[in-house]
Design an enzyme around this catalytic site. Sequence first.
Site, PDB file in Angstrom:
ATOM      1  N   LYS A 203       7.395  -6.302 -12.184  1.00 35.84           N
ATOM      2  CA  LYS A 203       6.732  -5.373 -11.259  1.00 35.84           C
ATOM      3  C   LYS A 203       7.772  -4.594 -10.451  1.00 35.84           C
ATOM      4  CE  LYS A 203       3.834  -8.329  -9.070  1.00 35.84           C
ATOM      5  NZ  LYS A 203       2.739  -8.744  -8.175  1.00 35.84           N
TER       6      LYS A 203
ATOM      7  N   LYS B  93       9.764  -5.955  -8.356  1.00 36.07           N
ATOM      8  CA  LYS B  93       9.853  -6.571  -7.020  1.00 36.07           C
ATOM      9  C   LYS B  93      10.759  -7.803  -7.113  1.00 36.07           C
ATOM     10  CE  LYS B  93       5.705  -6.230  -4.441  1.00 36.07           C
ATOM     11  NZ  LYS B  93       4.393  -6.719  -4.047  1.00 36.07           N
TER      12      LYS B  93
HETATM   13  N1  C2G Z   1      -2.617  -6.439   1.168  1.00 33.37           N
HETATM   14  C1  C2G Z   1      -3.482  -5.991   2.170  1.00 33.37           C
HETATM   15  N2  C2G Z   1      -2.975  -5.456   3.294  1.00 33.37           N
HETATM   16  C2  C2G Z   1      -1.625  -5.342   3.470  1.00 33.37           C
HETATM   17  C3  C2G Z   1      -0.742  -5.795   2.463  1.00 33.37           C
HETATM   18  C4  C2G Z   1      -1.263  -6.349   1.303  1.00 33.37           C
HETATM   19  O1  C2G Z   1      -4.719  -6.092   2.030  1.00 33.37           O
HETATM   20  N3  C2G Z   1      -1.147  -4.790   4.634  1.00 33.37           N
HETATM   21  C5  C2G Z   1      -3.197  -6.998  -0.056  1.00 33.37           C
HETATM   22  C6  C2G Z   1      -2.831  -6.204  -1.313  1.00 33.37           C
HETATM   23  O2  C2G Z   1      -3.688  -5.080  -1.466  1.00 33.37           O
HETATM   24  C7  C2G Z   1      -3.051  -7.253  -2.407  1.00 33.37           C
HETATM   25  C8  C2G Z   1      -2.678  -8.573  -1.690  1.00 33.37           C
HETATM   26  O3  C2G Z   1      -2.689  -8.291  -0.277  1.00 33.37           O
HETATM   27  O4  C2G Z   1      -4.427  -7.303  -2.782  1.00 33.37           O
HETATM   28  C9  C2G Z   1      -1.314  -9.082  -2.092  1.00 33.37           C
HETATM   29  O5  C2G Z   1      -0.383  -8.050  -1.869  1.00 33.37           O
HETATM   30  P1  C2G Z   1       1.044  -8.128  -2.655  1.00 33.37           P
HETATM   31  O6  C2G Z   1       1.609  -9.478  -2.470  1.00 33.37           O
HETATM   32  O7  C2G Z   1       1.837  -6.928  -2.285  1.00 33.37           O
HETATM   33  O8  C2G Z   1       0.536  -8.030  -4.151  1.00 33.37           O
HETATM   34  P2  C2G Z   1       0.950  -6.953  -5.256  1.00 33.37           P
HETATM   35  O9  C2G Z   1       2.419  -6.879  -5.354  1.00 33.37           O
HETATM   36  O10 C2G Z   1       0.159  -5.754  -4.961  1.00 33.37           O
HETATM   37  O11 C2G Z   1       0.487  -7.685  -6.598  1.00 33.37           O
HETATM   38  O12 C2G Z   1      -1.706  -8.067 -10.774  1.00 33.37           O
HETATM   39  C10 C2G Z   1      -1.796  -7.581  -9.453  1.00 33.37           C
HETATM   40  C11 C2G Z   1      -0.495  -7.741  -8.713  1.00 33.37           C
HETATM   41  O13 C2G Z   1       0.019  -9.062  -8.851  1.00 33.37           O
HETATM   42  C12 C2G Z   1      -0.694  -7.401  -7.232  1.00 33.37           C
END
Ligand code: C2G
Length: 136
Positions: free
Chosen positions: A44, A46
Amino acid sequence: MKKVITYGTFDLLHKGHIRLLKRAKELGDHLTVCVSSDEFNAEKGKRAYTSYEDRKYILEAIRYVDEVIPETTWDQKIKDVQKYDIDTFVMGDDWKGKFDFLEEYCEVVYLPRTAGVSTTKIKKDLGLSDKEDWKA
Ligand code: C2G
């Protein structure tokens, strides 16, 4: 029992993550969190500060979370929904539309993100970057 699933990295856990998990759990009776492996995070683009094992351990301590399983590929969602008998798939709305293909298998819900907080912002505010240099 209504089963809900969500996916993410959940690095440097913050209020936005917790609010997402709380609202996801409120949509059912059981919440499965599929947390990205370190290898999948690399895919990803990351690099989590906290290892998969530690992110799993932390998520398992959250009252809204019932089960934590690994996310290792983009393509495991349909299989997961079927294997875990999921009723509702939930993601933050930064992913809006991206997972509509799952509507054939379960309800798909995108929840508003929590404004003003993100793992990227935390790292930036602390003067950290995604480079190797900040690894403890
Ligand atoms: N999130 C949120 N508000 C934020 C930050 C994150 O609601 N201020 C939500 C994101 O939208 C996501 C969840 O928290 O639904 C996890 O965020 P991340 O750890 O950044 O996940 P991500 O990298 O988007 O991975 O297959 C899907 C991916 O694995 C999603």
